[in-house]
Write an enzyme that holds these catalytic residues in place. Structure first.
Site, PDB file in Angstrom:
ATOM      1  N   THR A 104       0.848  -1.198   0.000  1.00 21.76           N
ATOM      2  CA  THR A 104       0.000   0.000   0.000  1.00 21.76           C
ATOM      3  C   THR A 104       0.878   1.239   0.000  1.00 21.76           C
ATOM      4  O   THR A 104       2.027   1.215   0.459  1.00 21.76           O
ATOM      5  CB  THR A 104      -0.882   0.083   1.258  1.00 21.76           C
ATOM      6  OG1 THR A 104      -0.043   0.265   2.413  1.00 21.76           O
ATOM      7  CG2 THR A 104      -1.747  -1.141   1.432  1.00 21.76           C
ATOM      8  N   ASP A 105       0.331   2.343  -0.507  1.00 22.76           N
ATOM      9  CA  ASP A 105       0.954   3.632  -0.207  1.00 22.76           C
ATOM     10  C   ASP A 105       0.774   3.860   1.295  1.00 22.76           C
ATOM     11  O   ASP A 105      -0.109   3.273   1.927  1.00 22.76           O
ATOM     12  CB  ASP A 105       0.302   4.747  -1.021  1.00 22.76           C
ATOM     13  CG  ASP A 105       1.223   5.947  -1.201  1.00 22.76           C
ATOM     14  OD1 ASP A 105       2.193   6.092  -0.407  1.00 22.76           O
ATOM     15  OD2 ASP A 105       0.996   6.757  -2.114  1.00 22.76           O
ATOM     16  N   TRP A 106       1.601   4.700   1.868  1.00 26.89           N
ATOM     17  CA  TRP A 106       1.641   4.837   3.325  1.00 26.89           C
ATOM     18  C   TRP A 106       0.305   5.368   3.850  1.00 26.89           C
ATOM     19  O   TRP A 106      -0.113   6.468   3.522  1.00 26.89           O
ATOM     20  CB  TRP A 106       2.799   5.747   3.721  1.00 26.89           C
ATOM     21  CG  TRP A 106       4.060   4.997   4.048  1.00 26.89           C
ATOM     22  CD1 TRP A 106       4.779   5.099   5.190  1.00 26.89           C
ATOM     23  CD2 TRP A 106       4.754   4.028   3.227  1.00 26.89           C
ATOM     24  NE1 TRP A 106       5.865   4.242   5.152  1.00 26.89           N
ATOM     25  CE2 TRP A 106       5.873   3.574   3.956  1.00 26.89           C
ATOM     26  CE3 TRP A 106       4.526   3.483   1.973  1.00 26.89           C
ATOM     27  CZ2 TRP A 106       6.750   2.619   3.476  1.00 26.89           C
ATOM     28  CZ3 TRP A 106       5.406   2.535   1.480  1.00 26.89           C
ATOM     29  CH2 TRP A 106       6.507   2.110   2.219  1.00 26.89           C
TER      30      TRP A 106
END
Length: 810
Positions: A228-230
């Site tokens: 995932t993106d953060w």
């Protein structure tokens, strides 16, 4: 499964723990089984591994690393071999800093010139972006570490990026927004992919079964890791089912427990978890092999020189009236502009690199051979008017033969998390140009920015050199082009419209509340301008040289096109020859032409070379929404070789046999798309293209705010505390901008204002968990005391649990 025996030795809790971070940048380890942590670091154009508070999320200064030109810059080189070289050097530095996964490159399309992160993306064209990305990936991974191509997919605006729903028809999704990812997977063989924050057609991308399972895992046979993106995880179980292995950053075990409970309750099969664990283990074990090599240091000077070479080949000469460039020896030059003193060389936000060396223009004149008679800043960097600076600049300009005017966009205008508000460069810079023009008309503008800008002032400059964001050696590279030591060979990887209103997505950017509609369909960038005959300032693929090139003798076969390319000038140079293909049939709406190949060739003065550009599996294909697969239309195709998308030098035709697929559209229902003028499509016609009703694009202000609503929406909250908080955030943003703290003001917008409530839990490393967030939402929705009690109760419960775990550990 490759690691079946190892996985069998793990407890359910251990397997679940591997699915989210140990902290903000590292994956979880299991010491007893010899499973180590991986380190992930930002790094599309240089490693950003935080020097302090490495376990905390933030924008702390990184350990020094080479700051290479940004992707938007290197794309202008149109040189995949050069991109691979950048990747190799990035990989070498990743090993030196013990980074397993380099978070880049970014391949999102430049759908709109105002997207704040365009400096980090390659192009408006998926073929060019994909080929450059694949080259970067091959280079990075040649050292054993992993690239992580991002942001998958349809992440084309920064505002509300964590909650916006991108509404895209299937053909457009495949042809425009997924093709670069497809090339990155199939040709680059990336080991990791980062999902985007946004929803795609109603579902968050990391939970989107069609995107993740049908296309990525199914059609492309991708067997790497998805991260995932953060803070980009919404429903952890839905993400796992879709094949999203790694959630970053840590949630302090909260989502690990969700996975364990889902398996125990039967909501998730343990085999699904095992499959994800297996892929993650493969990434861990293969990347840690890179650190067993001796001598992991890198040569700072050599990497700096490579950065300079990359910048030199990526600089674009846009205007050269009267051959004012290269500067003749002995010409007296006035250097004006704040960017000459402090180079603008990279973007802002998560990709900021702490350079090992940083060249500034004023320090490089002596070796350039250019005779500078002085410097004046001419303008305030962040837009404030200053008549005194303009007057001093004009006084200096009167004494010069040529004025070198360094202008562009500042660091806080182009930033991760924010979109630009206009395509203009600041008014105070234009006022300076206007004043200089009155005293000296021999002006060469040097432009520094990472995205397209309007240029109503262009008639007041005789020369225009666009350095984009050239990295730590960019200033010296520009001087070498100005002096003639380097013959410019860059060509634009994006179109420069005359005005923002001409852009195809003008009426549908950004999405303001719930969703953003991609009504222009496949007609983005030059696909729109060329098809609709819209005049532009500079076309896609455009760039001048100090020499001239002639094209001749085209020959088209079933496998590709060959032609001759001659350097008809007096100096050696490099030319980017571009292959465009256009279908003559009108049964399916298409752009007038599409890029399907390119090559960059060095040719000595007077020399002729025979060039071949092969066809590939993407040359004639289109995505048919009826058959749900790639098809080829049987038709005559125009084969065009050009020096830009509008400067077509050679043409021929070829008949191509089709796959016999039925026509996917009813022409009568899509008249705007068949005309190509798709910049203002009605909702009815867009729905005919989609095949379903467009979802409501506005927030429902009558219902309570929930996990996926944003802090911005607190302005409508029932709770007075939430409304007060909203107004305080707005005031803080205004005040910080007023006192010149623009970077901090931007951070408020990026990390607070547009943050969905679930981000409070996902981005605080377990400080606030989801049960505590429930209490916060009670407060927001008008139940202050009930909500406060709930927050305090859940906080106490969480702290008690942490204490018990520590006692059990001792």
């Amino acid at each position: 499964m490759k690691y079946k025996k190892l996985i069998e030795q793990m407890t359910l809790e251990e397997k679940a723990s591997l699915m989210s971070g140990k902290d903000f940048w590292q994956t979880q380890d299991i010491e007893r089984l010899g499973i180590n942590s991986m380190f992930l670091a930002d790094g599309p154009h240089g490693i950003r591994k935080q020097a302090v508070a490495a376990d905390k999320l933030g924008l702390n200064e990184g350990i020094p690393a080479t700051c290479y030109p940004t992707a938007a810059t290197v794309a202008n080189s149109w040189n995949a071999e050069l991109g691979e070289k950048v990747g190799e050097y990035l990989g070498e530095e990743a090993i030196a800093q013990k980074v397993n996964v380099l978070l880049g490159p970014g391949v999102n399309m430049k759908r709109n010139p105002l997207c704040g992160r365009n400096f980090e993306y390659f192009s408006e064209d998926p073929y060019l972006a994909g080929k450059m990305a694949a080259a970067y990936i091959r280079g990075i991974q040649s050292h054993g570490v992993s690239a992580c191509v991002k942001h998958f997919a349809a992440n084309n605006q920064e505002e509300r990026r964590m909650s916006i729903d991108a509404i895209v028809d299937e053909r457009t999704l495949r042809e425009i927004y997924l093709t670069a990812f497809e090339i990155a997977v199939k040709e680059g063989k990336t080991k990791a992919i980062m999902t985007s924050y946004n929803k795609l057609n109603g579902t968050y991308t990391n939970e989107n079964m069609h995107l993740m399972r049908d296309i990525l895992r199914g059609e492309w046979n991708y067997n790497g890791v998805v991260v995932t993106d953060w803070g980009g995880s919404n429903d952890r179980i839905a993400g796992l089912l879709a094949g999203n292995e790694l959630e970053m950053p840590t949630t302090a075990g909260e989502t690990d427990e969700e996975i364990v409970q889902a398996i125990k309750s039967g909501g998730l099969k343990e085999e699904v978890l095992d499959e994800c664990v297996n892929r993650l283990l493969d990434l861990i074990f293969t990347t840690e092999e890179a650190y067993k090599k001796p001598n992991m240091e890198f040569n700072i000077e050599r990497h700096h020189r490579v950065s300079q070479k990359v910048a030199e080949e990526s600089i674009v000469l846009l205007k050269n009236d009267g051959n004012i460039l290269p500067l003749p020896f002995g010409k007296k030059v006035a250097v004006i502009g704040d960017f000459a003193k402090d180079a603008r060389y990279q973007g802002a936000g998560s990709s900021i690199v702490n350079p090992t060396i940083l060249d500034h223009t004023l320090d490089c004149f002596e070796e350039s051979g250019i005779l500078s008679i002085g410097f004046e800043s001419g303008f305030e960097r962040y837009g404030k008017r200053n008549k005194d600076k303009i007057e001093k600049a004009c006084t200096l300009a009167r004494k010069a033969d040529v004025v070198l005017l360094y202008i562009g966009l500042d660091e806080v205008t182009e930033a991760d998390g924010l979109d630009r508000h206009s395509m203009k460069i600041p008014d105070n810079q234009i006022e300076l140009l206007d004043a200089l023009y009155e005293v000296n008309q021999n002006i060469v503008a040097i432009l520094s920015c990472g995205s397209a800008v309007e240029m109503p002032w262009i008639n007041k400059v005789k020369g225009l050199v666009h350095g984009y964001l050239g990295g730590q050696a960019g200033a010296r590279a520009i001087l070498r082009v100005l002096s003639g030591d380097v013959n410019p060979s860059g060509k634009l990887a994006e179109t420069y419209p005359l005005r923002y209103e001409d852009t195809p997505s003008y009426h549908n950017f950004p999405g303001e509340e719930v969703s953003v509609e991609y009504r222009e369909s496949i007609f983005i960038g030059y696909r729109y301008y060329d098809t609709s005959n819209i005049d532009v300032l500079f076309p896609f693929g455009y760039g001048l040289s100090y020499t001239s090139f002639e094209y001749s003798d085209i020959d088209v076969s079933k496998t590709g096109v060959t032609f001759k390319l001659t350097n008809a000038g007096t100096v050696a140079g490099m030319e980017v020859a571009q292959l465009y293909v256009g279908c003559k049939s009108k049964d399916i709406f298409r752009p007038k032409k599409e890029l399907k190949g390119f090559t960059k060739v060095f040719i000595n003065a007077g020399e002729t070379k025979k060039i071949t550009i092969p066809f590939d599996d993407k040359t004639f294909r289109y995505f048919n929404v009826k058959t749900n697969q790639w098809e080829i239309e049987e038709a005559e195709y125009e084969i065009m070789i050009g020096a830009s998308s509008v400067d077509i030098r050679l043409e021929d035709t070829i008949f191509v046999e089709g796959t016999g697929a039925p026509p996917p559209y009813d022409k009568n229902k899509l008249p705007t798309y068949y005309s190509g003028r798709a910049n203002n499509v009605s909702v009815e016609e867009f729905e005919n293209l989609l095949g379903y009703k467009v979802p409501v694009s506005k927030w429902d202000r009558s219902i309570p705010l929930g996990y996926n609503d944003t802090i911005e929406q607190c302005q409508y909250a029932k709770g007075s505390t939430a409304r007060l908080a909203y107004h305080l955030i707005v005031f803080a943003h205004w005040f910080l901008r007023k006192i010149g703290k623009r970077s901090t003001a931007n951070l408020i917008m990026m990390s607070i204002y547009h943050m969905p409530f679930r981000g409070i839990a996902r981005m605080t490393g377990g400080v606030v968990n989801m049960p505590m967030l429930d209490g916060i939402l009670m407060i927001v929705n008008g139940h202050f005391f009930k909500g406060l009690y709930h927050v305090l109760k859940e906080r106490s419960k969480k702290n008690k649990g942490i204490k018990e775990k520590k006692q059990m550990g001792t």
